[in-house]
Design an enzyme around this catalytic site. Structure first.
Site, PDB file in Angstrom:
ATOM      1  N   GLU A  22      -5.595  -8.880   1.166  1.00 11.10           N
ATOM      2  CA  GLU A  22      -6.427  -8.573   2.334  1.00 11.10           C
ATOM      3  C   GLU A  22      -7.869  -8.501   1.844  1.00 11.10           C
ATOM      4  O   GLU A  22      -8.140  -7.914   0.803  1.00 11.10           O
ATOM      5  CB  GLU A  22      -6.063  -7.225   2.977  1.00 11.10           C
ATOM      6  CG  GLU A  22      -4.707  -7.150   3.638  1.00 11.10           C
ATOM      7  CD  GLU A  22      -4.408  -5.748   4.187  1.00 11.10           C
ATOM      8  OE1 GLU A  22      -5.329  -4.892   4.177  1.00 11.10           O
ATOM      9  OE2 GLU A  22      -3.269  -5.506   4.607  1.00 11.10           O
ATOM     10  N   GLU A  30       0.804  -1.224   0.000  1.00 12.97           N
ATOM     11  CA  GLU A  30       0.000   0.000   0.000  1.00 12.97           C
ATOM     12  C   GLU A  30       0.836   1.273   0.000  1.00 12.97           C
ATOM     13  O   GLU A  30       0.450   2.269   0.604  1.00 12.97           O
ATOM     14  CB  GLU A  30      -0.949   0.019   1.202  1.00 12.97           C
ATOM     15  CG  GLU A  30      -1.979  -1.074   1.190  1.00 12.97           C
ATOM     16  CD  GLU A  30      -2.968  -0.944   2.333  1.00 12.97           C
ATOM     17  OE1 GLU A  30      -2.817  -0.019   3.158  1.00 12.97           O
ATOM     18  OE2 GLU A  30      -3.882  -1.773   2.410  1.00 12.97           O
TER      19      GLU A  30
END
Length: 510
Positions: free
Chosen positions: A261, A159
């Site tokens: 995720e 990220e």
């Protein structure tokens, strides 16, 4: 926990599970086309797992080095019917044999993030955080885990680009990914895949994925993970969640793609305020509806860390399972029955790198810093673990002078430049004398410019998914402003150890 207690807990948790006698994860996972396969059986491998970082990803805790943590959690991991865990950060100076062996015997593979909360590509100043300290750290982590067959792969970043405005940071993450692949090719007996775990940012979702998958085999990612929380609650569906659109967007994706995720918690709450997560997306992920493009996923997350995503609550040696744990256990038991090649693409075309637009920006990959090039041929040297100097300290303008005994290291650290002068005096045999060596090194400047500021102070390590649910804040995703140290807080002792590695290994070049 003694062995009898461990065994009893395991049997109670597993009950009638089809995985009571789990297959060992002793066969390496390989890549064919856009999918994973077991290298021995040649059966397609679907990632069916959870994200595992007890204590949180912003805390420097290595769950694979502490055997008491392994013994406590392994029965509960097995009870979930999983075959993979993702671990966000580890101490590369610690021994992981016992935990990794136990996971292998339990049929569990590991996907490991190479960065840590103190050693990562910073979204605030990606160019200068890509330096020799950072690379030595991730190379040492590769060394620490390269001999474990149940290491499925490594993530070079998590990220780092979390908005369209800081999309240029992916340039330096991909450079680190390229360097990790080269290090593995020269220093590992097997070819371990390296990928990237991306935030699900709608404006750059496809461009970012294409950027990591484009180019020749030496620079492109081997696999790609998406942190996606769009399927929310019992009222959602394959179409309401947008999963059908993701299938269209990535229909021609050329490398294995999975959800690194998933598991929205913006759902109906129990009486105690905890979310009731139905995990209905599992039925779609592990089905012919998605298997031609996606290779499974990892639910966020195993332990409760104050964000209502945990499947279990940990209090010392005690583990309490939640309703969400039981729900996922049943869903994964059913998902384990999904087998076959899933209509994967055996020879997909390599993607074209995306053009810059109003949302996505990339630059030519920078060359490896000259101070780090020697690691490729000679190895990363001594692993420094969590005591290593932060690469963020090298990102700030700082000057340090270290004089421990007969050695002196004078170091000036500027944005994108590391200059080191090392002098050493010694006495040998029956004659005395001194010798000195002075070496200055300058890292390669990035072809696109000396520095890129990819964000503002308002940027944080959290993000909001397309569904509107606030996802977790990951310390290993990038260096935030709190991770960047000034000269006054620069850890001199840790820097001296690292500078010594460079000097002794002959890796500081004139």
């Amino acid at each position: 926990m003694n062995f009898l207690h461990f065994l009893t807990t395991s049997l109670l948790l597993l009950g009638g599970s089809r995985l009571a006698l789990a297959d060992s994860a002793s066969s390496a996972i390989k890549i064919k086309g856009n999918a994973f396969f077991n290298s021995d059986t040649n059966e397609r491998f679907y990632v069916r797992g959870v994200d595992y970082q007890p204590g949180g990803s912003s805390t420097l805790v290595d769950p694979l080095a502490d055997t008491s943590i392994c013994k406590r959690d392994l029965p509960y991991l097995q009870g979930l019917n999983i075959n993979t865990i993702r671990v966000y950060q580890v101490d590369n100076s610690a021994n992981h044999d016992e935990c990794m062996s136990a996971l292998q015997d339990a049929g569990i593979y590991v996907i490991l993030d190479l960065a840590t909360s103190s050693n990562s590509i910073s979204r605030l100043d990606a160019a200068s955080s890509y330096n020799a300290v950072f690379l030595q750290g991730i190379f040492a982590t590769i060394d620490a885990f390269k001999n474990y067959t149940n290491v499925l792969g490594f993530f070079a970043g998590n990220e780092v680009a979390n908005t369209a405005e800081n999309s240029a940071t992916t340039t330096w993450v991909k450079a680190a990914l390229r360097d990790a692949k080269e290090y593995i090719s020269k220093n590992s007996d097997r070819d371990i895949p390296v990928g990237y775990s991306a935030a699900d940012v709608a404006e750059i979702r496809v461009q970012c994925a294409d950027f990591f998958a484009c180019g020749n085999s030496s620079v492109r990612a081997d696999f790609y993970g998406m942190n996606m929380y769009e399927w929310c609650g019992a009222d959602s569906s394959f179409t309401i969640s947008g999963y059908d659109q993701r299938m269209e967007e990535f229909a021609n994706y050329s490398i294995p793609l999975f959800l690194s995720e998933y598991g929205c918690n913006d759902v109906t709450k129990e009486s105690d305020g905890t979310p009731d997560r139905p995990f209905d997306e599992v039925d779609a992920i592990f089905s012919s509806e998605m298997s031609s493009v996606f290779s499974g996923g990892l639910v966020y997350q195993y332990s409760e860390e104050g964000n209502n995503y945990g499947l279990v609550v940990i209090d010392g040696d005690n583990v309490t399972i939640s309703k969400n744990y039981e729900t996922l256990k049943e869903k994964y038991a059913s998902a384990a029955n999904y087998t076959g090649d899933g209509d994967y693409s055996s020879s997909p075309a390599t993607l074209t790198c995306p053009a810059d637009d109003s949302y996505f920006t990339s630059f030519p990959l920078p060359t490896m810093p000259s101070e780090a090039k020697g690691f490729i041929e000679s190895g990363a040297g001594q692993p420094l673990g969590f005591n290593a100097p932060s690469n963020q300290e090298f990102s700030a303008n700082a000057t340090a002078l270290v004089s421990p005994g007969p050695h002196s290291v004078s170091t000036t650290i500027n944005t994108n430049i590391v200059q080191a002068t090392i002098s050493q005096s010694s006495t040998s045999g029956s004659s005395s004398g001194s010798s000195s060596a002075s070496t200055t090194a300058s890292s390669s400047s990035v072809s696109s410019g000396s520095s890129i500021s990819s964000g503002s102070s308002s940027m944080s390590t959290s993000y909001t998914s397309a569904s509107g649910s606030s996802a977790h804040s990951s310390g290993s995703s990038s260096g935030s402003s709190s991770a960047t140290s000034s000269a006054s807080t620069f850890n001199l002792s840790r820097f001296y150890v690292f500078a010594g590695i460079l000097a002794i290994s002959g890796l500081v070049f004139a």
